[in-house]
Design a protein around this motif. Structure first.
Motif, PDB file in Angstrom:
ATOM      1  N   GLY A  18      27.700  27.249 -15.915  1.00  0.00           N
ATOM      2  CA  GLY A  18      27.625  28.436 -15.297  1.00  0.00           C
ATOM      3  C   GLY A  18      28.867  28.612 -14.337  1.00  0.00           C
ATOM      4  N   GLY A  19      28.642  29.602 -13.409  1.00  0.00           N
ATOM      5  CA  GLY A  19      29.841  29.816 -12.466  1.00  0.00           C
ATOM      6  C   GLY A  19      29.110  30.287 -11.134  1.00  0.00           C
ATOM      7  N   PRO A  20      29.852  30.855 -10.195  1.00  0.00           N
ATOM      8  CA  PRO A  20      29.256  31.312  -8.908  1.00  0.00           C
ATOM      9  C   PRO A  20      28.263  32.098  -8.911  1.00  0.00           C
ATOM     10  CG  PRO A  20      31.651  30.883  -8.757  1.00  0.00           C
ATOM     11  CD  PRO A  20      31.236  30.981 -10.451  1.00  0.00           C
ATOM     12  N   GLY A  21      27.180  32.063  -8.390  1.00  0.00           N
ATOM     13  CA  GLY A  21      26.048  33.039  -8.504  1.00  0.00           C
ATOM     14  C   GLY A  21      25.103  33.085  -9.458  1.00  0.00           C
ATOM     15  N   GLU A  22      25.559  32.240 -10.552  1.00  0.00           N
ATOM     16  CA  GLU A  22      24.698  32.082 -11.913  1.00  0.00           C
ATOM     17  C   GLU A  22      25.107  30.820 -12.278  1.00  0.00           C
ATOM     18  OE1 GLU A  22      23.373  34.702 -15.893  1.00  0.00           O
ATOM     19  OE2 GLU A  22      25.295  35.215 -14.675  1.00  0.00           O
ATOM     20  N   ASN A  23      24.256  29.864 -11.847  1.00  0.00           N
ATOM     21  CA  ASN A  23      24.731  28.211 -12.477  1.00  0.00           C
ATOM     22  C   ASN A  23      23.469  27.333 -12.557  1.00  0.00           C
ATOM     23  OD1 ASN A  23      24.438  26.995 -10.292  1.00  0.00           O
ATOM     24  ND2 ASN A  23      26.378  28.150  -9.457  1.00  0.00           N
TER      25      ASN A  23
END
Length: 211
Positions: A123-128
């Motif tokens: 995922g990525g920043p804020g949603e991983n």
């Protein structure tokens, strides 16, 4: 399929961590339901299953998901009852049932002799989500056949990559697990179908969805 090959190659090409302490092995749920997408590079096709797993009673119920994009293909339900030493394979259209001896039971877990490969974020920043990957490689980290990944917090199975012919990706099977629900939502999936009670069809080898 090309994009999937790139993804699998990246997963199997992960750089091993060296000089770091091996993390504590998590304990995976003993009962769960999940959907599975299987990328079978040997047969060059994509399979989809609803997978029900019960390590407490050593049984699995696996339902192939019907697809309108594969006309003429047969789809099956597989019921594995390891304690009874029996497997059933039921045609989802005709309900014809074939009986076979059960394969050796294998818990879904981090194997005792597994080698830690890497810890990574999907995922990525804020949603991983953080996952750990393990393999059955030897101490010298050569000739691995199986890579398996679990989530860090709850030890949910995320992926399993199986190499059947060395390091050649085209001789591999990749399973991705998603929509996982802990426990057994519907115990009736483990009930032997009526057509299997006195089936005349028998097979001498276990059914194999993946090695």
């Amino acid at each position: 399929m090309k994009g999937v090959l790139v993804f699998l190659t990246a997963a199997l090409g992960t750089v091993y961590l060296t000089g770091a302490q091996e993390p504590k092995r998590c304990v995976a749920p003993s009962q769960f339901q999940a959907r599975v997408v299987q990328l079978d590079y040997v047969e060059n096709r994509v399979n989809r299953f609803m997978f029900n797993y019960d390590a407490v009673n050593k049984r699995e119920a696996i339902f192939e998901e019907l697809s309108e994009f594969t006309p003429g293909r047969r789809f099956y339900e597989y019921l594995v009852l390891a304690n009874e030493g029996i497997e059933y394979k039921v045609d989802l259209r005709t309900r014809n049932c074939t009986k076979a001896p059960a394969r050796p039971w294998r818990d879904i877990e981090i194997p005792p002799n597994a080698t830690f490969v890497d810890e990574y974020t999907m995922g990525g920043p804020g949603e991983n989500i953080v996952l750990q990957q393990w393999s059955d490689a030897s101490p010298l980290r050569h000739n691995a056949r199986r890579y398996i990944s679990f989530t860090l917090n709850n030890c949910y199975l995320s992926s399993e990559d199986i190499l059947l012919g060395g390091a050649n990706v085209t001789d591999s099977i990749s399973n991705r697990f998603y929509n996982l629900v802990e426990g057994i939502p519907n115990p009736n999936v483990f009930v032997v179908p009526p057509s299997c009670q006195q089936t005349k069809y028998h097979q001498t080898e276990p059914f194999t969805l993946w090695p």
